[in-house]
Design a protein around this motif. Sequence first.
Motif, PDB file in Angstrom:
ATOM      1  N   LYS A  25       0.834  -1.204   0.000  1.00 40.12           N
ATOM      2  CA  LYS A  25       0.000   0.000   0.000  1.00 40.12           C
ATOM      3  C   LYS A  25       0.868   1.252   0.000  1.00 40.12           C
ATOM      4  CE  LYS A  25      -3.841   2.331   0.212  1.00 40.12           C
ATOM      5  NZ  LYS A  25      -4.707   2.432  -0.989  1.00 40.12           N
ATOM      6  N   LEU A  26       1.944   1.217   0.768  1.00 37.25           N
ATOM      7  CA  LEU A  26       2.857   2.360   0.803  1.00 37.25           C
ATOM      8  C   LEU A  26       3.452   2.614  -0.585  1.00 37.25           C
ATOM      9  CD1 LEU A  26       4.497   4.556   2.201  1.00 37.25           C
ATOM     10  CD2 LEU A  26       6.117   2.786   2.948  1.00 37.25           C
ATOM     11  N   ILE A  27       3.895   1.556  -1.242  1.00 37.32           N
ATOM     12  CA  ILE A  27       4.471   1.704  -2.586  1.00 37.32           C
ATOM     13  C   ILE A  27       3.423   2.259  -3.556  1.00 37.32           C
ATOM     14  CG2 ILE A  27       5.337   0.403  -4.578  1.00 37.32           C
ATOM     15  CD1 ILE A  27       6.787  -1.428  -2.579  1.00 37.32           C
ATOM     16  N   LYS A  28       2.204   1.782  -3.453  1.00 42.53           N
ATOM     17  CA  LYS A  28       1.130   2.299  -4.312  1.00 42.53           C
ATOM     18  C   LYS A  28       0.933   3.793  -4.095  1.00 42.53           C
ATOM     19  CE  LYS A  28      -3.756   1.558  -5.465  1.00 42.53           C
ATOM     20  NZ  LYS A  28      -4.989   0.780  -5.139  1.00 42.53           N
ATOM     21  N   ARG A  33       1.956   9.448  -6.020  1.00 42.80           N
ATOM     22  CA  ARG A  33       2.437  10.799  -5.716  1.00 42.80           C
ATOM     23  C   ARG A  33       3.472  11.299  -6.719  1.00 42.80           C
ATOM     24  NH1 ARG A  33       1.724  12.851  -0.546  1.00 42.80           N
ATOM     25  NH2 ARG A  33       0.250  11.137  -0.336  1.00 42.80           N
ATOM     26  N   ILE A  34       4.246  10.388  -7.311  1.00 44.38           N
ATOM     27  CA  ILE A  34       5.332  10.832  -8.205  1.00 44.38           C
ATOM     28  C   ILE A  34       5.138  10.375  -9.652  1.00 44.38           C
ATOM     29  CG2 ILE A  34       7.013  10.943  -6.327  1.00 44.38           C
ATOM     30  CD1 ILE A  34       8.154   8.261  -7.259  1.00 44.38           C
ATOM     31  N   SER A  35       3.949   9.885  -9.974  1.00 42.23           N
ATOM     32  CA  SER A  35       3.722   9.289 -11.301  1.00 42.23           C
ATOM     33  C   SER A  35       3.955  10.273 -12.441  1.00 42.23           C
ATOM     34  CB  SER A  35       2.304   8.723 -11.387  1.00 42.23           C
ATOM     35  OG  SER A  35       1.341   9.751 -11.192  1.00 42.23           O
ATOM     36  N   ASP A  36       3.688  11.557 -12.205  1.00 37.75           N
ATOM     37  CA  ASP A  36       3.827  12.525 -13.286  1.00 37.75           C
ATOM     38  C   ASP A  36       5.270  12.985 -13.498  1.00 37.75           C
ATOM     39  OD1 ASP A  36       3.712  13.820 -10.778  1.00 37.75           O
ATOM     40  OD2 ASP A  36       3.245  15.724 -11.751  1.00 37.75           O
TER      41      ASP A  36
END
Length: 390
Positions: A25-28, A33-36
């Motif tokens: 869940k933390l990794i998700k 948060r940084i996908s862009d």
Amino acid sequence: MKEIILIKNGELALKGLNRSSFEDKLIKNIKHRISDLGNFEFTKSQSTIMVDPLDEDIDLEEAVDRISKVFGIAALSRACVCEKNFDEIKKTAEEYLREQLEDANTFKVEAKRSDKKFPMKSPEICRETGGYLLSKFNHLKVDVHNPDVIVTVEVRDKYAFVRGNNIKGAGGMPTGTSGRAAILISGGIDSPVAAYMMAKRGIELCAVHFASPPYTSELAEMKVMELLKRVAKYSGVITTFVVPFTKIQEAIRDDCPEEFFTIIMRRIMMVISEKIAKEQNCSALITGESVGQVASQTIYALGCTDCAVNMPVFRPCIGMDKEEIIKVSRKIDTFETSIQPYEDCCTVFTPKHPKTKPHIEDVIKAENSIENLEELISDAIKNVKKVIIR
């Protein structure tokens, strides 16, 4: 030099057999948060999450700043990857940490050797790396108790990592691991702090805001949205519902004794929020109330408010004084927005002499004098405006 981000996940190490699901869940949450910013690869290893940027033009500084606000992380650091031989390790330490070491007066070296086939043991890595750095930075001194810079060398299965000082993470539990709750959000100092504090314990937030135009302005609503944006930097996406509250407040003014205005208003807010919360699969409500802060926040008034709903009501600020709440609001950068002079509906029709020790029987009797209350509540919910805050 190839850089990665190393994340230490703190409390999750105590989760035993459930730890993997919390880490996932933390990794998700981090990915979202940084996908862009670009493409990243994530690897779990020994209570550490490694974030490997796959694109050359990724802004790693921005990635670190965003990740530092993700709940569930105790500490993080930028680290340099190098080959697993000591000559490469010591040269990497010199070059990669040059700026930090040149600005420091003292340092120490720590080493972690998970690859037991590596010929040097941890104390030897510390001693030899420290000696090498002393020979390259003549102004430095060793301080094992309170150094300016901690140089850490980690020798793992495939590579070695060299890093400097840790950056403190947001702590807490990953958002979404403790269920969902609805925060009653106003434009004040307290409710954004309450939202932040409950999100820190893993609760996924939705928000309910009450607007009473023309008594409250569009600027007041914009202020609330800005506050939620600042909270969302920590909590992630917040689905927000803006409830039109003017007709209900006017009905309270027209039909109820003035001394009960605020308590009845709060009770109806709780009823509406509970209905919205249930539709959003929330299991609790959250408010920013603190005992004794205002007349509607005595233990007697809070008891009358809670009687209006069947959901648990969380009040993380309940035992805090104003200075403690302000300290948190400054930390999460909501204070300056909260003190902007745009009034919310809680200040509309404020009684001159509010009842501080109300009896629930008297409150309910006064509330029942409102004509068509159920219809007013249904109409307000039907006309709710939904806003997604990221």
